[in-house]
Design a protein around this motif. Structure first.
Motif, short mmCIF file in Angstrom:
data_model
loop_
_atom_site.label_atom_id
_atom_site.label_comp_id
_atom_site.label_asym_id
_atom_site.label_seq_id
_atom_site.Cartn_x
_atom_site.Cartn_y
_atom_site.Cartn_z
N UNK A 1 5.43 6.49 14.47
CA UNK A 1 7.02 5.96 14.92
C UNK A 1 7.67 5.29 14.18
N UNK A 2 7.60 5.49 12.82
CA UNK A 2 8.62 4.31 12.05
C UNK A 2 10.11 4.87 12.18
N UNK A 3 10.88 3.90 12.04
CA UNK A 3 12.36 3.99 12.05
C UNK A 3 12.91 4.86 10.94
N UNK A 4 13.40 6.30 10.99
CA UNK A 4 13.75 6.81 9.98
C UNK A 4 14.96 6.62 9.13
N UNK A 5 15.97 5.92 10.06
CA UNK A 5 17.24 5.89 9.56
C UNK A 5 17.68 4.14 9.14
N UNK B 1 8.45 2.74 5.10
CA UNK B 1 8.75 4.16 4.70
C UNK B 1 9.65 4.21 3.49
N UNK B 2 10.68 3.17 3.17
CA UNK B 2 11.37 3.41 2.11
C UNK B 2 10.71 3.11 0.81
N UNK C 1 -0.66 -2.95 12.68
CA UNK C 1 0.39 -3.24 11.66
C UNK C 1 1.62 -2.55 11.86
N UNK C 2 2.77 -2.97 12.16
CA UNK C 2 3.94 -2.28 12.48
C UNK C 2 4.26 -1.22 11.35
N UNK C 3 4.44 -0.02 11.84
CA UNK C 3 5.10 1.16 10.80
C UNK C 3 6.43 0.62 10.33
N UNK C 4 7.28 -0.48 10.85
CA UNK C 4 8.55 -0.70 10.52
C UNK C 4 8.59 -2.08 9.62
N UNK C 5 7.36 -2.41 9.29
CA UNK C 5 7.26 -3.64 8.37
C UNK C 5 8.06 -3.64 7.10
N UNK C 6 8.75 -4.82 6.95
CA UNK C 6 9.53 -4.90 5.74
C UNK C 6 9.01 -5.88 4.65
N UNK C 7 8.94 -5.52 3.40
CA UNK C 7 8.50 -6.11 2.39
C UNK C 7 9.40 -7.34 1.84
N UNK C 8 8.81 -7.89 0.83
CA UNK C 8 9.60 -9.13 0.17
C UNK C 8 11.02 -8.93 -0.22
N UNK C 9 11.17 -7.69 -0.79
CA UNK C 9 12.63 -7.33 -1.11
C UNK C 9 13.44 -6.62 -0.10
N UNK C 10 13.00 -6.69 0.99
CA UNK C 10 13.86 -5.99 2.08
C UNK C 10 13.86 -4.70 2.28
N UNK C 11 12.46 -3.81 1.60
CA UNK C 11 12.58 -2.46 1.75
C UNK C 11 11.29 -2.08 2.70
N UNK C 12 11.52 -1.26 3.71
CA UNK C 12 10.51 -1.09 4.57
C UNK C 12 9.39 -0.20 3.96
N UNK D 1 0.79 -1.38 -0.13
CA UNK D 1 0.23 0.07 -0.15
C UNK D 1 0.90 1.19 0.03
N UNK D 2 2.07 1.09 0.66
CA UNK D 2 2.75 2.17 0.69
C UNK D 2 3.51 2.69 -0.71
N UNK D 3 3.80 1.45 -1.26
CA UNK D 3 4.46 1.42 -2.67
C UNK D 3 3.41 2.13 -3.58
N UNK D 4 2.16 1.79 -3.45
CA UNK D 4 1.28 2.13 -4.44
C UNK D 4 0.73 3.53 -4.10
N UNK D 5 0.95 3.93 -2.98
CA UNK D 5 0.40 5.32 -2.40
C UNK D 5 -1.04 5.41 -2.14
N UNK D 6 -1.39 4.26 -1.51
CA UNK D 6 -2.59 4.10 -0.94
C UNK D 6 -2.97 4.43 0.52
N UNK D 7 -3.27 5.76 0.71
CA UNK D 7 -3.16 6.44 2.07
C UNK D 7 -4.04 5.92 2.80
N UNK D 8 -5.32 5.38 2.25
CA UNK D 8 -6.61 4.88 3.22
C UNK D 8 -6.22 3.73 3.70
#
Length: 166
Positions: A70-74, A51-52, A38-49, A21-28
């Protein structure tokens, strides 16, 4: 045991849904998943969070939303970069400003030892570089090959970058 596995599988499915949803820009959908826990620090299949993915897609509103949870920024993902590096590569000044004003590290290094300023120098992104300098990015910082951002710009023959920041 199978109930635990089922719960973990469901959790992972939700994490992947958030990242997508983050990748697609689906804010809702992002807001709904975050509000469900669901954790704001979730990591996808290819290792991108999440936020990334949002940062790479230029989805500034989602970056703000993730930040409010409170996702991790760095976080340096498996691709070796932070969300700020992705914005710097894309010259996404608006999202960069959100990240930096939220406390993201301006000189955080990727797996190659490059700061976001190194990335802007490589891509000749003057506006993004100027923003980083407003947040006191270190122009003398050296990567693992002992190069400063100006060395990177010179190596790419980015004359405009060199003229502006040298």
């Amino acid at each position: 045991m199978s109930q635990r596995r089922s719960k973990l599988a469901h959790q992972r499915k939700c994490e992947l849904a958030l990242v997508e949803a983050c990748q697609l820009g689906d804010c809702i959908k992002v807001r709904k998943l975050l509000e469900q826990g669901v954790s704001a620090n979730s990591v996808g299949t290819f290792g991108w969070t999440a936020l990334q993915e949002a940062s790479n897609g230029g989805h500034t509103a989602i970056v703000c939303l993730l930040r409010s949870f409170d996702c991790e920024l760095d976080f340096v993902g498996t691709a070796g970069e932070t969300a700020l590096h992705k914005c710097a590569a894309n010259n996404d000044v608006k999202t960069m400003d959100v990240l930096l004003s939220s406390g993201c590290g301006v000189d955080v290094r990727n797996s190659g030892g490059h700061s976001p300023l190194h990335v802007t120098a490589y891509h000749n992104h003057l506006e993004a570089a100027q923003l980083l300098l407003c947040y006191n990015a270190d122009v003398l910082e050296r990567d693992r090959w002992n190069q400063t951002p100006l060395h990177r710009a010179a190596g790419r023959r980015n004359v405009c970058f060199l003229e502006r920041f040298n």
